[in-house]
Scaffold this motif. Structure first.
Motif, PDB file in Angstrom:
ATOM      1  N   VAL A  73     -10.470  12.583  -6.713  1.00  0.00           N
ATOM      2  CA  VAL A  73     -10.551  11.131  -6.927  1.00  0.00           C
ATOM      3  C   VAL A  73      -9.215  10.580  -7.414  1.00  0.00           C
ATOM      4  O   VAL A  73      -8.706   9.573  -6.894  1.00  0.00           O
ATOM      5  CB  VAL A  73     -11.680  10.786  -7.917  1.00  0.00           C
ATOM      6  N   VAL A  74      -8.609  11.231  -8.390  1.00  0.00           N
ATOM      7  CA  VAL A  74      -7.358  10.723  -8.966  1.00  0.00           C
ATOM      8  C   VAL A  74      -6.223  10.780  -7.949  1.00  0.00           C
ATOM      9  O   VAL A  74      -5.449   9.827  -7.787  1.00  0.00           O
ATOM     10  CB  VAL A  74      -6.980  11.499 -10.250  1.00  0.00           C
ATOM     11  N   SER A  75      -6.102  11.913  -7.229  1.00  0.00           N
ATOM     12  CA  SER A  75      -5.010  12.027  -6.255  1.00  0.00           C
ATOM     13  C   SER A  75      -5.184  11.026  -5.117  1.00  0.00           C
ATOM     14  O   SER A  75      -4.214  10.392  -4.684  1.00  0.00           O
ATOM     15  CB  SER A  75      -4.928  13.457  -5.706  1.00  0.00           C
ATOM     16  N   LEU A  76      -6.423  10.853  -4.659  1.00  0.00           N
ATOM     17  CA  LEU A  76      -6.661   9.854  -3.622  1.00  0.00           C
ATOM     18  C   LEU A  76      -6.403   8.440  -4.148  1.00  0.00           C
ATOM     19  O   LEU A  76      -5.849   7.597  -3.435  1.00  0.00           O
ATOM     20  CB  LEU A  76      -8.094   9.954  -3.091  1.00  0.00           C
ATOM     21  N   ALA A  77      -6.790   8.180  -5.396  1.00  0.00           N
ATOM     22  CA  ALA A  77      -6.601   6.843  -5.965  1.00  0.00           C
ATOM     23  C   ALA A  77      -5.115   6.509  -6.082  1.00  0.00           C
ATOM     24  O   ALA A  77      -4.695   5.380  -5.790  1.00  0.00           O
ATOM     25  CB  ALA A  77      -7.272   6.759  -7.338  1.00  0.00           C
ATOM     26  N   ILE A  78      -4.311   7.474  -6.504  1.00  0.00           N
ATOM     27  CA  ILE A  78      -2.867   7.234  -6.634  1.00  0.00           C
ATOM     28  C   ILE A  78      -2.264   6.880  -5.281  1.00  0.00           C
ATOM     29  O   ILE A  78      -1.511   5.912  -5.151  1.00  0.00           O
ATOM     30  CB  ILE A  78      -2.173   8.473  -7.238  1.00  0.00           C
ATOM     31  N   SER A  79      -2.600   7.661  -4.281  1.00  0.00           N
ATOM     32  CA  SER A  79      -2.026   7.401  -2.962  1.00  0.00           C
ATOM     33  C   SER A  79      -2.612   6.140  -2.339  1.00  0.00           C
ATOM     34  O   SER A  79      -1.905   5.363  -1.692  1.00  0.00           O
ATOM     35  CB  SER A  79      -2.259   8.599  -2.042  1.00  0.00           C
ATOM     36  N   MET A  80      -3.900   5.905  -2.546  1.00  0.00           N
ATOM     37  CA  MET A  80      -4.529   4.722  -1.965  1.00  0.00           C
ATOM     38  C   MET A  80      -4.013   3.437  -2.593  1.00  0.00           C
ATOM     39  O   MET A  80      -4.016   2.383  -1.951  1.00  0.00           O
ATOM     40  CB  MET A  80      -6.052   4.811  -2.103  1.00  0.00           C
ATOM     41  N   SER A  81      -3.569   3.491  -3.838  1.00  0.00           N
ATOM     42  CA  SER A  81      -2.994   2.283  -4.461  1.00  0.00           C
ATOM     43  C   SER A  81      -1.753   1.829  -3.694  1.00  0.00           C
ATOM     44  O   SER A  81      -1.512   0.622  -3.534  1.00  0.00           O
ATOM     45  CB  SER A  81      -2.655   2.549  -5.933  1.00  0.00           C
ATOM     46  N   VAL A  82      -0.980   2.810  -3.197  1.00  0.00           N
ATOM     47  CA  VAL A  82       0.181   2.469  -2.370  1.00  0.00           C
ATOM     48  C   VAL A  82      -0.285   1.894  -1.034  1.00  0.00           C
ATOM     49  O   VAL A  82       0.288   0.934  -0.520  1.00  0.00           O
ATOM     50  CB  VAL A  82       1.070   3.709  -2.147  1.00  0.00           C
ATOM     51  N   GLY A  83      -1.347   2.485  -0.473  1.00  0.00           N
ATOM     52  CA  GLY A  83      -1.894   1.966   0.775  1.00  0.00           C
ATOM     53  C   GLY A  83      -2.402   0.542   0.621  1.00  0.00           C
ATOM     54  O   GLY A  83      -2.205  -0.307   1.495  1.00  0.00           O
ATOM     55  N   ILE A  84      -3.057   0.246  -0.510  1.00  0.00           N
ATOM     56  CA  ILE A  84      -3.545  -1.113  -0.765  1.00  0.00           C
ATOM     57  C   ILE A  84      -2.373  -2.081  -0.884  1.00  0.00           C
ATOM     58  O   ILE A  84      -2.432  -3.220  -0.399  1.00  0.00           O
ATOM     59  CB  ILE A  84      -4.409  -1.126  -2.052  1.00  0.00           C
ATOM     60  N   LEU A  85      -1.290  -1.631  -1.534  1.00  0.00           N
ATOM     61  CA  LEU A  85      -0.082  -2.465  -1.602  1.00  0.00           C
ATOM     62  C   LEU A  85       0.400  -2.836  -0.205  1.00  0.00           C
ATOM     63  O   LEU A  85       0.709  -4.002   0.077  1.00  0.00           O
ATOM     64  CB  LEU A  85       1.028  -1.709  -2.340  1.00  0.00           C
ATOM     65  N   MET A  86       0.471  -1.846   0.672  1.00  0.00           N
ATOM     66  CA  MET A  86       0.971  -2.093   2.014  1.00  0.00           C
ATOM     67  C   MET A  86       0.030  -2.997   2.798  1.00  0.00           C
ATOM     68  O   MET A  86       0.474  -3.873   3.554  1.00  0.00           O
ATOM     69  CB  MET A  86       1.175  -0.775   2.753  1.00  0.00           C
ATOM     70  N   ILE A  87      -1.285  -2.814   2.630  1.00  0.00           N
ATOM     71  CA  ILE A  87      -2.254  -3.674   3.327  1.00  0.00           C
ATOM     72  C   ILE A  87      -2.073  -5.122   2.876  1.00  0.00           C
ATOM     73  O   ILE A  87      -2.027  -6.046   3.698  1.00  0.00           O
ATOM     74  CB  ILE A  87      -3.689  -3.193   3.058  1.00  0.00           C
TER      75      ILE A  87
END
Length: 878
Positions: A101-115
């Motif tokens: 969960v934490v590793s996915l959340a860290i990377s997904m926060s960058v993905g949300i930024l890009m979206i």
């Protein structure tokens, strides 16, 4: 008798087909058809009646298909079961679930930024009603002195007028001229504002709404002015300004309209518009022809509106024909034109003379690539941990398959579990997104920050993104586990061979740490290049020099006030700040009229050499400063220009004449000094010959102050007070020379910050994954560890035993990352830089060793904990 005549009516057959289960239909239908054929001897009516009764008779529970609604209910029940099972599994394995969960959340926060960033960026100019039909004309200017054409967002007034007069294939055309940065005055109130000259069709093409005034005539007459709401409020408060007179550049303008404020998602931003007919009238009054010439492509922009249903090809062909005609007989340059739809401007290509800042697709592709790398790193974690735990989950799979679960059902179960983890990570990622968004805005954004605001539509994007990441992360483990056969549930299912015997999870760990090392090395190289640029020997002094923007003020008046400040030791004037990115060039000739050199120019006064400590090789500085109406008589050349024109020595160049090639004709200047070569442009560019002009007051835009003080704040207060005596309207703006240099190399700083940010994320994700793998490995080998301890193995031996495979993976990652990163920066990123660092030990080794040490600490912490476990606790039941 034909076969069709022996068949029962079709509608009766359809009743049977409607309710009967597919696997029973063929046999039952065949039997009933045979019986029907036998009954035909009794008459068709009686045979039909008997067949219908038989069809109704077989409407039994064992023959009736399950209604679709029940199929759907079963489907939802199945997914409900998946959901419950997934939650139980996540709860049962808290450590692995937390890591995922934490590793996915860290990377997904960058993905949300890009979206969020891209959804705002891709919405530019969509508010225009006729956006699909609006095109602007681009220019490609090829000079005989350059190897490649200059790509411009601007074009000539000539082409705009010619299309209006001669071409019928356009609905509307508007000409804009930028650079109208002026003061607007009414009574005793003055504000600074930025605007464009615009022709009368402006509001017919673009969907900028007028609140007051007539859009068809607002920009028709000379000296007409349209204000935005904000500008009108600053000048008139709540009063309707239409019909009022404003003073702009000492001329009276009539306000003919007030328009709504410009949407932030517009590629053009301005505070007022002046009628283009004003510029035309003033240029004709000057009897200037250059304004209307074919090659005046630097300040004007032409937009066209095509008729509905018409392709842009016809207009492009017309532009090509005009270019072919106009270029004929011109030897010094060639001009071609291209159409670009308004939606392709931002994001778009990197063109000169943009009407405002534009994000290039290259930047977007780079950010997307880096984002995908970080996302993949987190997905690798999930894959690693899921496959590593496959030994335990294989029993679960075996039991499911024994009781009848299909491979697809098992696959969906594990995909569903990955999606749930991704959705949980989405909530954490959104919180991280809110924290890192301000830093991201400061880091790379050039446009308005409101484009990064959350919108409800983004929620759909985020949910779709989380589901997609869940599917990507869970695909390999789901595929792997669904393939297991019930008979092999006690085998080690984790050893899928990949790349010459290396297991898949080891390959993914190596990939993760290779990326982490590459990011750290990239950040180190970018930081070293930034420092190298700041400390590069420019050939003149920049320390303790403050550059003051004159903003059109009389430099003599300001100099007189600044000389009263004791901390200001020297003052000079210049047209631009060298080595900070701004350039200006002209063609210069010596004796041969056919031999011209493109030379970088700066207009300066006689004090300029002394303020910046240029090294004078021969001659002197300018003997005097020019008065307002005097023409330039003297120049100072650098060593490169001396060599270009083959003067034997610096002294031999003194007193010689050069000719400056201007549109109005060549004029002569005398060389009074020769200085050592210096860095006029940024250090990425190839050094060119330079020349210092004896500058007029009107051609100098900065004051260069040499200062000596220990209290910068107090000095700035004194400078602002002196400025306000000369100019109480405009704010005082001054920048230290070193800060201007740092700004010119902002790309290095941005590169460093991006690589550092992503390196932190990648290392965090990889370390969590490594921790999870270390925990799993030690848990599965606890009995082996206990037996070895009983047999006399020391704690250090056990740590080595458990860590050596991880050590091998880290060293392999280093062997991959070091040459790959070196080649990337050496041959791609820094390849075109003229002045750059040499990538060596300090750029490569510290980051690599740091990652290896961090990995060892992560592994040894867990393995040492396992090695210290009492073997009696593990072996007491064996």
């Amino acid at each position: 008798m034909s076969k069709s005549s022996q068949d029962p009516p079709k509608w009766m057959n359809r009743i049977l087909e409607f309710y009967c289960k597919p696997h029973l239909l063929e046999d039952l239908q065949g039997d009933l058809h045979e019986y029907y054929a036998q009954n035909l001897s009794k008459g068709r009516f009686k045979a039909n009646l008997i067949f219908l009764l038989d069809v109704m008779k077989f409407f039994r529970p064992y023959t009736v298909k399950q209604p679709k609604i029940f199929v759907r209910m079963t489907f939802f029940n199945l997914f409900g079961t998946y959901f419950k099972t997934s939650l139980r599994n996540l709860k049962r394995h808290k450590l692995f679930s937390t890591i995922n969960v934490v590793s996915l959340a860290i990377s997904m926060s960058v993905g949300i930024l890009m979206i969020t960033y891209l959804s705002g960026l891709l919405g530019y100019d969509h508010f225009h009603d006729k956006k699909d039909r609006i095109y602007r004309i681009l220019t490609h200017y090829q000079s005989v002195t350059s190897d490649s054409p200059t790509d411009l967002a601007s074009t000539s007034v000539y082409i705009g007028q010619k299309l209006q007069e001669e071409y019928q294939g356009i609905e509307e055309l508007v000409i804009l001229r930028r650079g109208l940065d002026e003061d607007l005055t009414i009574g005793d109130k003055t504000i600074s504002a930025y605007g464009f000259y615009a022709s009368e069709s402006f509001f017919e093409i673009f969907s900028f709404r007028l609140k007051d005034g007539a859009s068809a005539t607002a920009l028709e007459n000379p000296y007409s002015l349209v204000l935005t709401e904000n500008t009108a409020e600053k000048l008139f408060q709540d009063k309707n300004p239409v019909g009022e007179i404003l003073v702009l550049d000492d001329k009276n303008y009539t306000v003919t309209g007030v328009m709504e404020n410009i949407p932030e998602a517009s590629h053009m931003q301005f505070e007022f518009l002046a009628s283009f007919s004003t510029a035309v009238q003033e240029e004709r009054a000057k009897e200037s022809t250059y304004f209307f010439e074919w090659n005046n492509v630097w300040m004007n922009h032409v937009y066209v509106l095509l008729p509905e249903g018409q392709s842009s090809d016809a207009l492009q062909n017309q532009l090509d024909r005009i270019a072919a005609t106009e270029n004929a007989g011109r030897e010094r340059y060639t001009i071609t034109m291209e159409l670009e739809n308004i939606l392709a401007i931002n994001p778009g290509r990197d063109l000169s003379n943009q009407i405002s800042s534009v994000v290039s697709w290259d930047v977007i592709y780079q950010l997307l690539a880096l984002t995908i790398i970080v996302l993949l790193s987190a997905c690798f974690n999930y894959t690693n941990l899921s496959i590593a735990r496959s030994l335990r989950r294989s029993k679960e799979v075996g039991v499911r398959k024994v009781v009848g679960a299909s491979r697809n059902q098992v696959f969906l179960q594990f995909i569903f579990e990955a999606v749930i983890i991704a959705l949980i990570a989405l909530f954490v990622a959104f919180g991280l997104f809110l924290i890192i968004k301000p830093e991201f805005i400061n880091l790379i954004m050039e446009g308005p920050s409101t484009l990064m605001q959350f919108q409800w539509l983004h929620l759909i994007y985020f949910l779709a993104f989380a589901i997609f990441i869940g599917v990507i992360a869970g695909f390999l483990p789901s595929l792997f586990l669904s393939k297991l056969k019930a008979i092999s549930i006690f085998k080690d299912a984790s050893q899928v061979k990949f790349l010459k015997g290396m297991s898949l999870r080891r390959a993914l760990i190596i990939c993760q740490f290779s990326l982490s090392m590459a990011f750290i090395m990239g950040a180190t190289i970018a930081y070293r290049q930034f420092n190298y640029a700041l400390n590069f020997d420019l050939g003149f002094t920049t320390e303790n020099i403050l550059n003051v923007d004159l903003k059109g003020n009389d430099s003599e008046l300001l100099i007189n006030e600044l000389r009263k400040i004791p901390e200001v030791t020297k003052i000079s004037r210049s047209a631009l700040i060298p080595s900070a990115g701004s350039v200006y060039s002209e063609e210069v000739k010596y004796k041969d009229p056919l031999d011209s050199a493109v030379v970088y120019i700066n207009h300066v006064d006689s004090a300029y050499l002394g303020v910046h400590n240029f090294k004078l090789l021969a001659g002197t500085t300018f003997p005097y400063d020019l008065k307002k109406d005097e023409d330039t008589k003297f120049v100072i050349i650098d060593e490169r220009l001396r060599e270009r024109f083959a003067f034997e020595s610096p002294q031999s160049a003194i007193g010689e004449s050069l000719r400056i090639n201007r549109r109005s004709g060549d004029f002569k200047v005398e060389i009074v000094g020769v200085i050592d070569s210096y860095q006029y442009t940024t250090i990425q560019s190839i050094p060119e010959p330079t020349l210092l002009f004896q500058g007029k007051q009107k051609s100098t835009y900065y004051l260069n102050l040499a200062i000596r003080t220990e209290n910068i704040g107090e000095l700035m207060d004194k400078l602002e007070a002196a400025w306000s005596k000369v100019d109480p309207i405009h704010p005082f703006e001054a920048t230290f020379f070193d800060e201007s240099i740092a700004s010119a190399y902002g790309e290095y700083k941005v590169m460093f910050r991006i690589f550092t940010f992503l390196a932190f994320l990648a290392v965090s994700i990889a370390s969590m994954g490594l921790l999870g793998m270390a925990v799993f490995t030690t848990e599965t080998r606890m009995k082996e560890i206990s037996v070895r301890k009983v047999m006399g193995a020391s704690e250090s031996n056990l740590v080595y035993l458990l860590s050596r495979s991880f050590m091998f993976m880290l060293l392999t990652a280093a062997l991959i990352a070091v040459p790959a990163t070196y080649a990337l920066f050496e041959q791609v990123i820094l390849d075109d830089y003229v002045n750059r660092i040499s990538i060596g030990f300090l750029e490569i080794v510290p980051g690599t060793l740091g990652i290896i040490l961090l990995g060892l600490l992560t592994i040894s912490w867990q393995t040492r904990k396992a090695a210290r476990t009492n073997p009696a606790e593990m072996l007491r039941n064996d």
